[in-house]
Design a protein around this motif. Structure first.
Motif, PDB file in Angstrom:
ATOM      1  N   ARG A 134       9.770  -5.635   4.920  1.00 18.50           N
ATOM      2  CA  ARG A 134       9.659  -4.451   5.771  1.00 18.50           C
ATOM      3  C   ARG A 134       8.091  -4.281   6.011  1.00 18.50           C
ATOM      4  O   ARG A 134       7.454  -4.348   4.961  1.00 18.50           O
ATOM      5  CB  ARG A 134      10.435  -3.405   5.429  1.00 18.50           C
ATOM      6  CG  ARG A 134      10.175  -2.738   4.177  1.00 18.50           C
ATOM      7  CD  ARG A 134      11.032  -1.701   3.665  1.00 18.50           C
ATOM      8  NE  ARG A 134      10.647  -1.138   2.487  1.00 18.50           N
ATOM      9  CZ  ARG A 134      11.298  -1.293   1.433  1.00 18.50           C
ATOM     10  NH1 ARG A 134      12.403  -2.281   1.317  1.00 18.50           N
ATOM     11  NH2 ARG A 134      11.192  -0.663   0.072  1.00 18.50           N
ATOM     12  N   GLU A 135       7.559  -3.629   7.047  1.00 16.48           N
ATOM     13  CA  GLU A 135       6.470  -3.351   7.142  1.00 16.48           C
ATOM     14  C   GLU A 135       5.633  -2.278   6.298  1.00 16.48           C
ATOM     15  O   GLU A 135       4.501  -2.405   6.020  1.00 16.48           O
ATOM     16  CB  GLU A 135       6.141  -2.894   8.762  1.00 16.48           C
ATOM     17  CG  GLU A 135       6.426  -4.212   9.634  1.00 16.48           C
ATOM     18  CD  GLU A 135       6.062  -3.595  10.966  1.00 16.48           C
ATOM     19  OE1 GLU A 135       6.027  -2.197  11.392  1.00 16.48           O
ATOM     20  OE2 GLU A 135       6.020  -4.549  12.072  1.00 16.48           O
ATOM     21  N   ARG A 136       6.499  -1.307   5.877  1.00 15.65           N
ATOM     22  CA  ARG A 136       6.272  -0.247   4.939  1.00 15.65           C
ATOM     23  C   ARG A 136       7.618   0.334   4.351  1.00 15.65           C
ATOM     24  O   ARG A 136       8.609  -0.030   4.777  1.00 15.65           O
ATOM     25  CB  ARG A 136       5.266   0.808   5.652  1.00 15.65           C
ATOM     26  CG  ARG A 136       6.110   1.373   7.131  1.00 15.65           C
ATOM     27  CD  ARG A 136       5.459   2.451   7.795  1.00 15.65           C
ATOM     28  NE  ARG A 136       6.124   3.086   8.859  1.00 15.65           N
ATOM     29  CZ  ARG A 136       5.742   4.258   9.434  1.00 15.65           C
ATOM     30  NH1 ARG A 136       4.636   4.629   9.119  1.00 15.65           N
ATOM     31  NH2 ARG A 136       6.509   4.802  10.314  1.00 15.65           N
ATOM     32  N   SER A 137       7.091   1.253   3.654  1.00 18.00           N
ATOM     33  CA  SER A 137       8.263   1.975   2.754  1.00 18.00           C
ATOM     34  C   SER A 137       7.920   3.414   3.034  1.00 18.00           C
ATOM     35  O   SER A 137       6.644   4.107   2.803  1.00 18.00           O
ATOM     36  CB  SER A 137       8.359   1.505   1.217  1.00 18.00           C
ATOM     37  OG  SER A 137       8.488   0.124   1.307  1.00 18.00           O
ATOM     38  N   ASP A 141       2.616   2.508   4.102  1.00 21.17           N
ATOM     39  CA  ASP A 141       1.979   1.421   4.980  1.00 21.17           C
ATOM     40  C   ASP A 141       1.698   0.296   4.208  1.00 21.17           C
ATOM     41  O   ASP A 141       0.721  -0.416   4.604  1.00 21.17           O
ATOM     42  CB  ASP A 141       0.562   2.211   5.684  1.00 21.17           C
ATOM     43  CG  ASP A 141       1.013   3.199   6.834  1.00 21.17           C
ATOM     44  OD1 ASP A 141       2.166   2.992   7.346  1.00 21.17           O
ATOM     45  OD2 ASP A 141       0.314   4.453   6.736  1.00 21.17           O
ATOM     46  N   ARG A 142       2.508  -0.200   3.437  1.00 15.41           N
ATOM     47  CA  ARG A 142       2.186  -1.276   2.678  1.00 15.41           C
ATOM     48  C   ARG A 142       3.352  -2.343   2.643  1.00 15.41           C
ATOM     49  O   ARG A 142       4.550  -1.899   2.529  1.00 15.41           O
ATOM     50  CB  ARG A 142       2.173  -1.031   1.147  1.00 15.41           C
ATOM     51  CG  ARG A 142       1.818  -2.364   0.383  1.00 15.41           C
ATOM     52  CD  ARG A 142       1.900  -1.608  -1.009  1.00 15.41           C
ATOM     53  NE  ARG A 142       1.698  -2.636  -2.122  1.00 15.41           N
ATOM     54  CZ  ARG A 142       1.884  -2.653  -3.550  1.00 15.41           C
ATOM     55  NH1 ARG A 142       2.073  -1.495  -4.021  1.00 15.41           N
ATOM     56  NH2 ARG A 142       1.625  -3.678  -4.330  1.00 15.41           N
ATOM     57  N   PRO A 143       3.287  -3.408   3.295  1.00 13.85           N
ATOM     58  CA  PRO A 143       4.335  -4.524   3.435  1.00 13.85           C
ATOM     59  C   PRO A 143       5.085  -4.664   2.153  1.00 13.85           C
ATOM     60  O   PRO A 143       4.603  -4.649   1.008  1.00 13.85           O
ATOM     61  CB  PRO A 143       3.791  -5.774   3.798  1.00 13.85           C
ATOM     62  CG  PRO A 143       2.482  -5.607   4.504  1.00 13.85           C
ATOM     63  CD  PRO A 143       2.099  -4.196   3.767  1.00 13.85           C
ATOM     64  N   THR A 196      12.545   1.032   7.548  1.00 18.35           N
ATOM     65  CA  THR A 196      11.283   1.540   6.575  1.00 18.35           C
ATOM     66  C   THR A 196      11.835   2.823   6.253  1.00 18.35           C
ATOM     67  O   THR A 196      10.862   3.400   5.408  1.00 18.35           O
ATOM     68  CB  THR A 196      10.222   1.566   7.520  1.00 18.35           C
ATOM     69  OG1 THR A 196      10.109   2.341   8.353  1.00 18.35           O
ATOM     70  CG2 THR A 196       9.534  -0.044   7.813  1.00 18.35           C
ATOM     71  N   ASP A 197      12.812   3.395   6.367  1.00 20.55           N
ATOM     72  CA  ASP A 197      13.173   4.640   5.977  1.00 20.55           C
ATOM     73  C   ASP A 197      14.397   4.776   5.131  1.00 20.55           C
ATOM     74  O   ASP A 197      14.954   3.461   4.809  1.00 20.55           O
ATOM     75  CB  ASP A 197      13.798   5.669   7.099  1.00 20.55           C
ATOM     76  CG  ASP A 197      12.406   6.033   8.005  1.00 20.55           C
ATOM     77  OD1 ASP A 197      11.298   5.712   7.713  1.00 20.55           O
ATOM     78  OD2 ASP A 197      12.629   6.743   9.166  1.00 20.55           O
TER      79      ASP A 197
END
Length: 549
Positions: free
Chosen positions: A207-210, A222-224, A283-284
């Protein structure tokens, strides 16, 4: 002897120097194993050799009986007949160390207990100077209360490298837990390689971020993030666990918690309601409205997935989730409504039940059994299914009374992602406070089953399980902190013959034994929560959690 979990029966004897053997390990100590017990002997030799520096040469039982410095491993048919394959007995006397098991699992648990008797240094990976390796003299007889003594490890929300999973297996095996429920798929990630559907990992495994902390904060890093296990990785995990008598139960969550799969293959979603091609891996955290559609093509897709799952995992049970599946898209979907009408179903709850029943039959035809979260009760329980009761005891009680196997894992008691103490020091405080004592006083069989005269519903509680959901645990150190020491208390609940009334349990004695167990955890390198609270590096100041109301 300060053992955890507490054995059923311990009889200590004063040390004696009168016999031909002083009860201690030396460089000449050997291991003698009966035919069929060599696997346990190899494991024991490997662990003890690393810690002591001794070789523990193999010998036959006959050779061992001629020597006074032998650890003997053999099977005991009477023990098996009386207490089962996981039962064991240990005798340490002036003539040697004698381990007996009802089967290979029992011998393995005897070996684990022997390691505890040797002290914390027996858990080291290299010898330390000055160790004496003295064993207390006496006898132990032991057997577990439950056959399913499990831990769920969520590797979907935050991926754990294979090496961390193998280490976690060693930790649970050291506490005589025997099921690793591996949560492999969710909205936030797909972690199992499926050869016929490569995009499940090409797209769904990252995922693109967590989200950082609870969703109310609206904060992301904002960290893959990502990762997955190859088929060979999982075969290795299964084989490694099997040598430690741990069964790995895979979970493929459906029809909800499936956005990672829909992101990889948009046709799996409700395309007549949502632009599924625009969905990415979620990402949620939380309950996601994007669920699978109920087409024949989706059934065939997941049959293909499960064919590969069954090739890797030999476990009797396969977990298919079935939890937290919002029905809004099905209510709005003409295709789903047509399916309800075609099948003669009453509503969307029955549609989910039909979906789960399909895979219940599919697994049964292949000699396996479906297990799912207690939502699978809604709309009708599949005939062969077992239930993981997480929303309290109620689902498990209903399932047991209906004749189904039940694993009790109520959120209010054994969700170990929940905070361990009140106050702001706890990292990302989540949910109900569950202290070490709270977990120790958890009783898997509720009074309404234990006291009922309904044909043995209590016996259908085949076990219990602690769950580690990793939204707020992004590495092995975080998992250590949330799991331990509470997992030691849970292990005793699952194994030992404790009073069924939680108020009657001797928590003071458990605390005393834990004082001896903490050095074992230290030797194993476990970053557990200390009794006086988190260390500075274990805190997460400013990260919002979800305190209970």
């Amino acid at each position: 002897m300060d053992l955890i979990p507490a054995p059923n029966r311990v009889q200590a004897r004063p040390d004696s120097e009168s016999g031909p053997w002083n009860p201690r390990l030396t460089p000449t100590t050997r291991i003698a194993a009966e035919d069929g017990a060599q696997g346990v002997a190899r494991w024991l030799r490997s662990e003890l050799a690393a810690a002591t520096g001794f070789t523990f040469d193999a010998c036959t039982l006959e050779e061992g009986r001629r020597s006074a410095r032998t650890i003997e491993l053999r099977f005991d048919p009477q023990l098996r007949a009386d207490r089962g394959r996981e039962a064991y007995a240990i005798s340490v006397n002036e003539y040697g160390v004698f381990l007996r098991g009802g089967g290979r699992p029992g011998l393995f648990y005897a070996a684990q207990t022997l390691r505890q008797l040797l002290g914390p240094q027996a858990y080291r990976r290299a010898p330390l100077p000055g160790a004496a390796w003295v064993l207390p003299m006496g006898e132990i007889q032991d057997a577990p209360r439950f056959g399913w003594r499990g831990v769920l490890l969520d590797v979907a929300r935050h991926f754990l490298p294979k090496s961390d999973v193998l280490r976690f297996i060693d930790l649970i095996a050291a506490h005589k837990l025997n099921v690793l429920h591996l949560h492999l798929t969710d909205d936030q990630g797909w972690r199992i390689e499926i050869e016929r559907h490569p995009r499940l990992t090409e797209v769904g495994a990252w995922r693109e971020r967590s989200m950082v902390g609870f969703r109310a904060a609206g904060r992301h890093d904002d960290r893959p993030h990502g990762g997955y296990y190859t088929r060979d990785d999982l075969r290795e995990i299964v084989a490694y666990a099997a040598k430690r008598h741990v069964t790995v139960v895979p979970e493929i969550d459906l029809p909800g918690h499936s956005q990672a799969a829909v992101a990889a293959y948009p046709e799996l979603g409700n395309t007549d309601v949502v632009d599924t091609a625009a969905l990415g891996v979620w990402t949620d955290w939380g309950i996601n409205p994007n669920v699978l559609n109920v087409s024949e093509e989706t059934l065939r897709f997941f049959e293909g997935v499960l064919e590969e799952v069954l090739e890797i995992f030999p476990s009797e049970y396969v977990h298919l989730g079935g939890d937290e599946c919002p029905k809004d898209q099905w209510r709005a979907s003409p295709a789903a409504q047509a399916r309800i009408k075609e099948l003669g179903l009453a509503d969307e709850d029955e549609l989910q039940s039909w979906f789960i029943r399909h895979f219940d039959r599919w697994l049964a035809d292949r000699g396996r059994r479906l297990i799912g979260w207690d939502e699978i009760l809604e709309g009708g329980l599949p005939p062969h299914a077992a239930v993981s009761s997480w929303r309290g005891y109620e689902g498990g009680v209903a399932a047991a009374r209906a004749g189904h196997a039940v694993v009790m894992c109520p959120e209010q008691h054994v969700y170990l992602d929940h905070r361990q103490a009140p106050g702001s020091d706890e990292p990302i405080p989540v949910g109900t406070v569950r202290t070490l004592e709270d977990v120790y006083r958890f009783e898997p069989v509720p009074p309404e089953l234990a006291e009922a005269e309904d044909g043995g519903a209590a016996a259908r509680v085949i076990g219990t399980q602690a769950n580690l959901w990793t939204e707020f645990m992004d590495d092995a150190r975080d998992v250590d902190y949330r799991a331990f020491p509470r997992l030691a208390a849970f292990a005793e609940v699952a194994w030992s013959d404790l009073p069924r009334d939680p108020a009657e349990r001797d928590y003071a004695d458990f605390e005393r034994r834990m004082a001896a167990h903490y050095p074992r955890l230290d030797a194993l390198g476990v970053d557990y929560r200390r009794p006086d609270g988190p260390r500075p590096w274990q805190r997460r100041p400013g990260v919002l959690g979800r305190p209970a109301d």
